[in-house]
Motif scaffolding. Structure first.
Motif, PDB file in Angstrom:
ATOM      1  N   UNK A  51      39.423 114.995 -75.984  1.00 24.72           N
ATOM      2  CA  UNK A  51      40.514 114.196 -75.461  1.00 24.72           C
ATOM      3  C   UNK A  51      40.272 113.908 -73.984  1.00 24.72           C
ATOM      4  N   UNK A  52      40.778 112.780 -73.542  1.00 22.42           N
ATOM      5  CA  UNK A  52      40.635 112.372 -72.152  1.00 22.42           C
ATOM      6  C   UNK A  52      41.952 112.622 -71.434  1.00 22.42           C
ATOM      7  N   UNK A  53      41.870 113.218 -70.260  1.00 27.13           N
ATOM      8  CA  UNK A  53      43.065 113.518 -69.487  1.00 27.13           C
ATOM      9  C   UNK A  53      42.940 112.929 -68.089  1.00 27.13           C
ATOM     10  N   UNK A  54      44.061 112.584 -67.517  1.00 28.23           N
ATOM     11  CA  UNK A  54      44.082 112.093 -66.140  1.00 28.23           C
ATOM     12  C   UNK A  54      44.030 113.281 -65.191  1.00 28.23           C
ATOM     13  N   UNK A  55      43.041 113.337 -64.299  1.00 30.06           N
ATOM     14  CA  UNK A  55      42.982 114.451 -63.338  1.00 30.06           C
ATOM     15  C   UNK A  55      44.209 114.440 -62.422  1.00 30.06           C
ATOM     16  N   UNK A  56      44.558 115.608 -61.924  1.00 31.64           N
ATOM     17  CA  UNK A  56      45.709 115.721 -61.025  1.00 31.64           C
ATOM     18  C   UNK A  56      45.211 115.823 -59.588  1.00 31.64           C
ATOM     19  N   UNK A  57      45.582 114.832 -58.779  1.00 32.13           N
ATOM     20  CA  UNK A  57      45.252 114.833 -57.360  1.00 32.13           C
ATOM     21  C   UNK A  57      46.532 114.661 -56.545  1.00 32.13           C
ATOM     22  N   UNK A  58      46.464 115.110 -55.298  1.00 36.58           N
ATOM     23  CA  UNK A  58      47.590 114.963 -54.386  1.00 36.58           C
ATOM     24  C   UNK A  58      47.190 114.068 -53.216  1.00 36.58           C
TER      25      UNK A  58
END
Length: 253
Positions: free
Chosen positions: A163-170
């Motif tokens: 599955x492809x996930x959106x990375x979490x960035x700030x």
């Protein structure tokens, strides 16, 4: 632009390898993956994958849509097939995917182009009737390939491996990045994730040159407000490097 600073947005582990190639060309690679690839791993999913891989010899064509699909599939093939079955046509979409398969001992062919659309042009419609085709991909991949093959009379199945996930960035992530001269994106989903972050944190990046892998994704970039989008005619490193050389040559003229 002698010191070209390129934002690389591939998922890992390909991102690290691409950054190494960029640096070998004398450019600066700035890593910021815009997709996370997570292999499926719950018990039911693994049992389904194993069953499908054991039946892979029943297919006429096995088509791998990405380097991640090829990389993960090769691990399953090694585990389930000490010797690859005979009579299967192995096909990778694009040079990078095909090379990944060949490096693992899978005698894959590749269409002359780099996209799903090019593959469909390459596969002769008359030869698809009643052919059993397995498309190896991530969960929820683009449906166009399978639908078009079914229109030609093929019998299409899917093997979903990750599955492809959106990375979490700030915001701090973007604040700490060096100045960027050029951006590489290698899929529509990566572009969508990047565009969301850029709109929030660095909207000025929408004026930067951005290289896309296909006409479809390039049009998508333009619609998302990127005013300097160019098509590299492929998602593989060679295509992107060639397009970058062309771009930097223009900048230096």
């Amino acid at each position: 632009m002698q010191d070209c600073r390129i934002l690389i947005t591939r998922p890992e582990p390909e991102n690290t390898l691409t950054c190494e190639r960029v640096r070998a060309h004398g450019w600066t690679a700035v890593s910021l993956p815009m997709l996370d690839i997570a292999p499926l791993e719950n018990a039911d999913q693994l049992a389904q994958i194993r069953s499908q891989v054991f039946d892979i010899d029943t297919f006429d064509y096995v088509i791998f849509v990405s380097k991640n699909a090829a990389r993960i599939a090769c691990k399953w093939l090694d585990a389930c097939w000490p010797m690859l079955p005979i009579g299967v046509h192995w096909i990778g979409i694009g040079e990078g995917t095909t090379n990944t398969l060949r490096e693992e001992g899978v005698p894959a062919l590749s269409n002359p182009g780099h996209t799903t659309e090019a593959l469909l042009d390459w596969l002769k419609p008359a030869k698809m009737t009643n052919q059993k085709i397995l498309i190896v991909r991530g969960q929820g991949g683009r449906p166009e390939l399978g639908l078009k093959l079914e229109e030609r009379g093929a019998k299409v199945s899917y093997l979903s491996l990750y599955e492809r996930k959106k990375p979490r960035y700030h915001a701090q992530t973007f604040f700490m990045l060096p100045d960027i001269n050029l951006i590489w994106v290698t899929s529509g989903e990566s572009l969508s994730n990047l565009s969301e972050y850029v709109t929030l944190h660095t909207p000025e990046w929408k004026t930067l040159p951005i290289l896309t892998p296909s006409i479809r994704v390039n049009q998508q970039a333009i619609e998302m407000g990127w005013i300097n989008a160019s098509c590299a005619q492929g998602a593989d490193d060679n295509s992107l490097i060639k397009a970058t050389e062309f771009h930097t040559g223009k900048q230096n003229d």
